[in-house]
Write an enzyme that holds these catalytic residues in place. Structure first.
Site, PDB file in Angstrom:
ATOM      1  N   LYS A  22      15.350   6.251  86.018  1.00 45.07           N
ATOM      2  CA  LYS A  22      16.053   5.001  86.372  1.00 45.07           C
ATOM      3  C   LYS A  22      15.388   4.369  87.587  1.00 45.07           C
ATOM      4  O   LYS A  22      15.125   3.167  87.608  1.00 45.07           O
ATOM      5  CB  LYS A  22      17.517   5.307  86.683  1.00 45.07           C
ATOM      6  N   ASN A  23      15.099   5.186  88.606  1.00 38.57           N
ATOM      7  CA  ASN A  23      14.595   4.637  89.870  1.00 38.57           C
ATOM      8  C   ASN A  23      13.115   4.286  89.832  1.00 38.57           C
ATOM      9  O   ASN A  23      12.552   3.865  90.852  1.00 38.57           O
ATOM     10  CB  ASN A  23      14.926   5.587  91.017  1.00 38.57           C
ATOM     11  N   CYS A 116      27.752  -0.261  99.738  1.00 46.07           N
ATOM     12  CA  CYS A 116      28.326   0.193  98.465  1.00 46.07           C
ATOM     13  C   CYS A 116      29.060   1.506  98.739  1.00 46.07           C
ATOM     14  O   CYS A 116      29.295   1.874  99.879  1.00 46.07           O
ATOM     15  CB  CYS A 116      27.222   0.382  97.430  1.00 46.07           C
ATOM     16  N   ARG A 121      23.810   0.622 103.725  1.00 46.77           N
ATOM     17  CA  ARG A 121      22.600   0.210 103.012  1.00 46.77           C
ATOM     18  C   ARG A 121      22.031  -1.126 103.504  1.00 46.77           C
ATOM     19  O   ARG A 121      21.952  -2.111 102.783  1.00 46.77           O
ATOM     20  CB  ARG A 121      22.863   0.216 101.509  1.00 46.77           C
ATOM     21  N   ASP A 305      20.067  12.356  96.086  1.00 44.86           N
ATOM     22  CA  ASP A 305      20.695  12.065  94.787  1.00 44.86           C
ATOM     23  C   ASP A 305      21.124  13.328  94.051  1.00 44.86           C
ATOM     24  O   ASP A 305      21.748  13.220  92.993  1.00 44.86           O
ATOM     25  CB  ASP A 305      19.740  11.254  93.892  1.00 44.86           C
ATOM     26  N   ARG A 397      25.721   4.124  84.640  1.00 45.70           N
ATOM     27  CA  ARG A 397      24.676   3.375  85.363  1.00 45.70           C
ATOM     28  C   ARG A 397      23.351   4.126  85.323  1.00 45.70           C
ATOM     29  O   ARG A 397      22.284   3.519  85.345  1.00 45.70           O
ATOM     30  CB  ARG A 397      25.082   3.166  86.824  1.00 45.70           C
TER      31      ARG A 397
END
Ligand code: EPZ
Length: 418
Positions: A22-23, A116, A121, A305, A397
């Site tokens: 994803k990243n 978030c 952030r 993560d 997500r």
């Protein structure tokens, strides 16, 4: 809204292949706007963050089609340079669109992405770096207005190896006039992937994966077809699931060196781990021991993560563990949900003190963010009895077909509409 219903206590066996990262896919899609020619990003995972990034590109006038699992992007007709607040709220990481919009249009307007669930952030490192490249920036009424006559190569030093800021700098510097030397760059594998992708488009970037990246500006970029790296965080999540539930699984697609300290920590718990090329086998039998200390750090340190997933694992190991979250201010919001399952964890600021219990019991819990939600699923898989995990939109997500992959490994999990 959907929920998972999970019957815990089953060991996991079998093999699973990681999805594209994803990243990595997100910045690669942002980079597609750098050329008017067709770009194909192969095997894009069907996750909502990717769908959101595709929507952002469409709002800029690009055509994005998902065909046979690939994303095909044509941005010849892209003309808009503004990203709406609804989209930046939905996808914080769209902030690295600034770099590609400035390269293409020398202008960009983006709603301030704001904080978030896991922290404030800020984006000061992004904006200061863009100013070094000749961009004038003004922030007004929650929007950031950027423009430049042209982008000029510069020496940039990052005070902190921010992943997003490093990506923004690469995207802004690839067609700048002259050389950009970035010191203090993030070293994550996804940065190397972005470098390789940009070079496949005709850019001249070198050094990704180290502290210093050198970008020689080129006149024009062309189309490309590219297969992104696999998702080391998804792979790590499955490895931790097996550690927690017991059993033996093989995760393929990800090289062990891209998992930072995770494999070392899982061996510390008492798991048996063998790696060969892009295959990682893990075996977990009997009660594991707590990691005395886990500190999240930029790559190649322990990945933030995977912090929540390792906290869930440690909550059922023998002994105690101190988990220190150094990257984000509030990345322990999932802990109260783990406590509903019987976990014994005390959070003080950036520290979580875990006392291992013999086992967790099923409960009704709610995901609050992507990786915290994954941690709740893992805890439920190892718990005694039935659990329900609500608000799967967070998990969707970043994990494609999590329940299907876990089911294939022997988990008793089903997804139902609430
Ligand atoms: C990327 O976020 C990842 N997201 C995150 O993954 C990951 O947790 C993070 O890198 C760290 O590895 C994507 O790649 C889409 P950072 P990013 O800039 O770029 C501070 C997931 O679960 N900072 O490296 O936002 C910031 O506050 C997500 O997949 C500044 O102070 O992370 C944080 O403390 C979550 N000023 C630290 O740096 C800035 O201008 C790390 O942020 C930018 C960042």
């Amino acid at each position: 809204m959907d929920k998972f219903i999970i019957e815990g206590g089953r060991r996991l066996f079998g093999s699973v292949r990681a999805q594209s990262a994803k990243n990595s896919v997100l910045p690669l899609l942002a980079a597609c706007i750098l050329t008017e020619e067709r770009v194909t990003v192969r095997e894009t995972p069907p996750i909502t963050d990717v769908a959101c990034m595709a929507q952002i590109l469409r709002e800029l006038g690009a055509e994005v089609v998902f065909r046979d699992g690939n994303a095909v992007v044509d941005s010849a007709n892209a003309g808009d340079h503004r990203i709406s607040s609804s989209l930046t709220k939905e996808l914080r990481s769209s902030v690295f669109m600034l770099g590609s919009l400035l390269s293409r249009f020398h202008r960009a307007v983006i709603a301030y992405p704001g904080g978030c669930d896991i922290g404030l952030r800020p984006i000061d490192l992004h904006l200061n770096a863009l100013k070094r490249l000749g961009v004038s920036i003004c922030e007004r009424d929650g929007y950031i207005y950027c423009e430049c006559e042209k982008l000029t190569g510069a020496e940039i030093v990052l005070d902190f190896p921010s992943v997003g800021a490093t990506e923004n700098i690469l995207l802004a510097a690839v067609e700048a006039e002259g050389r950009t030397v970035l010191e203090g760059a993030a070293k994550e594998p996804e940065i190397v992937d972005l470098q390789n992708f940009l070079n496949a488009m005709g850019a001249n970037v070198a050094g990704a994966g180290s502290d210093v990246i050198v970008i020689e500006g080129v006149k024009k970029l062309h189309g490309a077809e590219y297969l992104p790296v696999k998702d080391r965080i998804e792979a790590g999540t499955f490895l931790i699931a097996c550690a927690l539930c017991g059993g033996e699984i093989e995760v393929s697609g990800v090289k062990s060196e891209s998992l930072g300290l995770l494999l070392h920590k899982l061996r510390e718990n008492g798991c048996k781990i063998h790696t060969k090329n892009d295959k990682i086998r893990i075996a977990s039998y009997g009660r594991l021991k707590c990691n005395r200390r886990i500190e999240t750090m930029p790559f190649p340190g322990f990945p933030t993560d995977l912090q929540a997933q390792m906290t869930a694992l440690n909550s059922v190991c023998e002994g105690g563990a101190l988990i220190v979250e150094n990257l984000f201010e509030t990345r322990f919001k999932y802990v109260p949900e783990l406590q509903k399952m019987g976990a014994d964890i005390e959070v003080k600021g950036r520290n979580a003190f875990v006392r291992g219990v013999k086992g967790l019991h099923g409960a009704s819990v709610t995901a609050g963010d992507l990786r915290g939600g994954a941690a709740l699923v893992l805890a439920a898989l190892g718990a005694e009895g039935t659990s329900e995990v609500y608000d799967l939109s967070h998990i969707d997500r970043g994990y494609s077909d999590m329940q299907g992959k876990l089911k294939n490994l022997g988990a008793e999990i089903k997804r139902v509409r609430v």
